[in-house]
Design a protein around this motif. Structure first.
Motif, PDB file in Angstrom:
ATOM      1  N   ILE A  37       0.817  -1.220   0.000  1.00  0.00           N
ATOM      2  CA  ILE A  37       0.000   0.000   0.000  1.00  0.00           C
ATOM      3  C   ILE A  37       0.848   1.266   0.000  1.00  0.00           C
ATOM      4  CG2 ILE A  37      -2.003  -1.081   1.071  1.00  0.00           C
ATOM      5  CD1 ILE A  37      -1.111   0.195   3.703  1.00  0.00           C
ATOM      6  N   GLN A  38       2.153   1.139   0.289  1.00  0.00           N
ATOM      7  CA  GLN A  38       3.077   2.253   0.086  1.00  0.00           C
ATOM      8  C   GLN A  38       4.263   1.716  -0.697  1.00  0.00           C
ATOM      9  OE1 GLN A  38       3.702   5.790   2.642  1.00  0.00           O
ATOM     10  NE2 GLN A  38       5.651   4.832   3.177  1.00  0.00           N
ATOM     11  N   GLU A  39       4.291   2.035  -1.975  1.00  0.00           N
ATOM     12  CA  GLU A  39       5.309   1.502  -2.869  1.00  0.00           C
ATOM     13  C   GLU A  39       6.638   2.246  -2.710  1.00  0.00           C
ATOM     14  OE1 GLU A  39       5.425  -0.946  -4.962  1.00  0.00           O
ATOM     15  OE2 GLU A  39       3.341  -1.553  -5.348  1.00  0.00           O
ATOM     16  N   PRO A  40       7.744   1.502  -2.587  1.00  0.00           N
ATOM     17  CA  PRO A  40       9.053   2.147  -2.612  1.00  0.00           C
ATOM     18  C   PRO A  40       9.357   2.603  -4.026  1.00  0.00           C
ATOM     19  CG  PRO A  40       9.307  -0.234  -2.617  1.00  0.00           C
ATOM     20  CD  PRO A  40       7.836   0.032  -2.463  1.00  0.00           C
ATOM     21  N   SER A  41       9.876   3.797  -4.192  1.00  0.00           N
ATOM     22  CA  SER A  41      10.105   4.308  -5.548  1.00  0.00           C
ATOM     23  C   SER A  41      11.565   4.610  -5.838  1.00  0.00           C
ATOM     24  CB  SER A  41       9.269   5.564  -5.786  1.00  0.00           C
ATOM     25  OG  SER A  41       9.653   6.602  -4.888  1.00  0.00           O
ATOM     26  N   LYS A  42      12.332   5.011  -4.808  1.00  0.00           N
ATOM     27  CA  LYS A  42      13.718   5.391  -5.088  1.00  0.00           C
ATOM     28  C   LYS A  42      14.593   5.175  -3.855  1.00  0.00           C
ATOM     29  CE  LYS A  42      12.937  10.330  -4.043  1.00  0.00           C
ATOM     30  NZ  LYS A  42      11.494  10.278  -3.730  1.00  0.00           N
ATOM     31  N   ALA A  43      15.893   5.167  -4.114  1.00  0.00           N
ATOM     32  CA  ALA A  43      16.880   5.055  -3.024  1.00  0.00           C
ATOM     33  C   ALA A  43      18.208   5.584  -3.538  1.00  0.00           C
ATOM     34  CB  ALA A  43      17.025   3.609  -2.557  1.00  0.00           C
ATOM     35  N   ARG A  44      19.063   5.965  -2.614  1.00  0.00           N
ATOM     36  CA  ARG A  44      20.419   6.364  -2.969  1.00  0.00           C
ATOM     37  C   ARG A  44      21.356   5.248  -2.549  1.00  0.00           C
ATOM     38  NH1 ARG A  44      24.101  11.239  -0.551  1.00  0.00           N
ATOM     39  NH2 ARG A  44      24.811   9.550   0.781  1.00  0.00           N
ATOM     40  N   CYS A  45      22.146   4.737  -3.483  1.00  0.00           N
ATOM     41  CA  CYS A  45      23.003   3.594  -3.148  1.00  0.00           C
ATOM     42  C   CYS A  45      24.019   4.000  -2.091  1.00  0.00           C
ATOM     43  CB  CYS A  45      23.696   3.061  -4.400  1.00  0.00           C
ATOM     44  SG  CYS A  45      24.879   4.186  -5.160  1.00  0.00           S
ATOM     45  N   ASP A  57      13.048   5.027  -0.168  1.00  0.00           N
ATOM     46  CA  ASP A  57      12.078   6.116  -0.048  1.00  0.00           C
ATOM     47  C   ASP A  57      10.932   5.924  -1.036  1.00  0.00           C
ATOM     48  OD1 ASP A  57      11.065   8.655   0.773  1.00  0.00           O
ATOM     49  OD2 ASP A  57      11.946   9.551  -1.026  1.00  0.00           O
ATOM     50  N   PRO A  58       9.687   5.956  -0.576  1.00  0.00           N
ATOM     51  CA  PRO A  58       9.288   5.938   0.834  1.00  0.00           C
ATOM     52  C   PRO A  58       9.418   4.539   1.427  1.00  0.00           C
ATOM     53  CG  PRO A  58       7.340   5.896  -0.547  1.00  0.00           C
ATOM     54  CD  PRO A  58       8.506   6.052  -1.480  1.00  0.00           C
ATOM     55  N   LYS A 181      15.140  12.885  -0.918  1.00  0.00           N
ATOM     56  CA  LYS A 181      14.069  12.140  -0.266  1.00  0.00           C
ATOM     57  C   LYS A 181      12.763  12.928  -0.284  1.00  0.00           C
ATOM     58  CE  LYS A 181      14.463   9.396   3.047  1.00  0.00           C
ATOM     59  NZ  LYS A 181      14.568   8.704   4.346  1.00  0.00           N
ATOM     60  N   SER A 182      11.679  12.171  -0.292  1.00  0.00           N
ATOM     61  CA  SER A 182      10.355  12.781  -0.225  1.00  0.00           C
ATOM     62  C   SER A 182       9.983  13.053   1.232  1.00  0.00           C
ATOM     63  CB  SER A 182       9.313  11.851  -0.851  1.00  0.00           C
ATOM     64  OG  SER A 182       9.666  11.466  -2.149  1.00  0.00           O
ATOM     65  N   LYS A 183       9.016  13.927   1.430  1.00  0.00           N
ATOM     66  CA  LYS A 183       8.504  14.137   2.777  1.00  0.00           C
ATOM     67  C   LYS A 183       7.729  12.907   3.231  1.00  0.00           C
ATOM     68  CE  LYS A 183       8.079  19.175   2.439  1.00  0.00           C
ATOM     69  NZ  LYS A 183       7.133  20.331   2.538  1.00  0.00           N
ATOM     70  N   PRO A 184       7.712  12.600   4.550  1.00  0.00           N
ATOM     71  CA  PRO A 184       6.943  11.446   5.031  1.00  0.00           C
ATOM     72  C   PRO A 184       5.486  11.553   4.611  1.00  0.00           C
ATOM     73  CG  PRO A 184       8.346  12.294   6.771  1.00  0.00           C
ATOM     74  CD  PRO A 184       8.422  13.281   5.650  1.00  0.00           C
ATOM     75  N   SER A 185       4.924  10.432   4.192  1.00  0.00           N
ATOM     76  CA  SER A 185       3.531  10.409   3.768  1.00  0.00           C
ATOM     77  C   SER A 185       2.604  10.615   4.960  1.00  0.00           C
ATOM     78  CB  SER A 185       3.208   9.074   3.093  1.00  0.00           C
ATOM     79  OG  SER A 185       3.309   8.009   4.024  1.00  0.00           O
ATOM     80  N   VAL A 186       1.356  10.962   4.662  1.00  0.00           N
ATOM     81  CA  VAL A 186       0.351  11.110   5.708  1.00  0.00           C
ATOM     82  C   VAL A 186       0.204   9.799   6.474  1.00  0.00           C
ATOM     83  CG1 VAL A 186      -2.097  11.508   6.150  1.00  0.00           C
ATOM     84  CG2 VAL A 186      -0.898  12.914   4.463  1.00  0.00           C
TER      85      VAL A 186
END
Length: 203
Positions: A37-45, A57-58, A181-186
């Motif tokens: 229900i919260q898909e991971p989309s990106k990361a920094r190696c 993240d997220p 990074k994105s802001k924390p989701s609701v």
């Protein structure tokens, strides 16, 4: 037959047996399925020897879908957990670094009974501390596992894989090209208020 096909056949066989009865020989009549229900989309190696770790993240959040209230109640026990592993984009190869695992961090999530954004208490599995060493395109593979306690039929604890699900595409960037990074989701901020070990500032 590919290894991935064998995984699906095994999971289907387990689910059919679980649909009929649990370890206590009680008919359940429904089978819980995993949903991201919260898909991971990106990361920094983070590479090898790096001290500057950046989490995926997220943070991935997985929940159970079931029409049976008894199933959700059972899944709130501590003998239910979800494990995660890192796979190639085509789901055909588990990628490893030469001398260590590519996915590091806490790869096991215990069940949490939390209030969802819709106001209902549901079962969630949260992975706030996952890191990836090498840049590339990946998917995460989540598996729902139940640990059965010893009984007169089985003297040792046993584990059963009940369901599995893949995430969408996860992009791992080099430090130079990471978009931030994105802001924390609701949802994540709401969960952080309900449990002491999830801190919104660290997500």
């Amino acid at each position: 037959m590919s290894f991935n096909s064998n995984q699906n056949d095994y999971a289907n066989d387990i689910s059919q047996r679980w649909f009929k009865q649990d370890s206590s020989n009680e008919t359940i009549g429904d089978f819980p399925t995993l949903k991201v229900i919260q898909e991971p989309s990106k990361a920094r190696c983070c590479g090898h020897g790096s001290t500057d770790f950046r989490t995926i993240d997220p943070p991935p959040i997985v929940t159970l879908e079931s029409t049976s209230k008894s199933i959700n109640h059972r899944c709130s026990d501590n003998d239910w957990m979800v494990t995660v592993s890192l796979w190639s984009l085509d789901k055909d190869q588990k990628p490893l670094c030469e001398d260590d695992c590519n996915l590091i961090g806490n790869r096991i999530a215990e069940s949490r009974s939390l209030e969802a954004p819709d106001g209902k208490i549901k079962t969630f599995f949260i992975f706030p501390n996952l890191y990836i060493r090498k840049e590339g395109l990946y998917r995460l593979w989540f598996r729902l596992i139940r640990i059965s306690s010893p009984n007169r039929h089985n003297l040792l604890p046993s584990t059963v894989i009940l369901d599995s699900v893949y995430s969408d595409t996860l992009t791992v960037y080099s430090p130079k090209h990471f978009p931030g990074k994105s802001k924390p989701s609701v949802m994540m901020r709401m969960f952080a208020k309900q449990t002491h070990d999830l801190k919104a500032r660290n997500l």
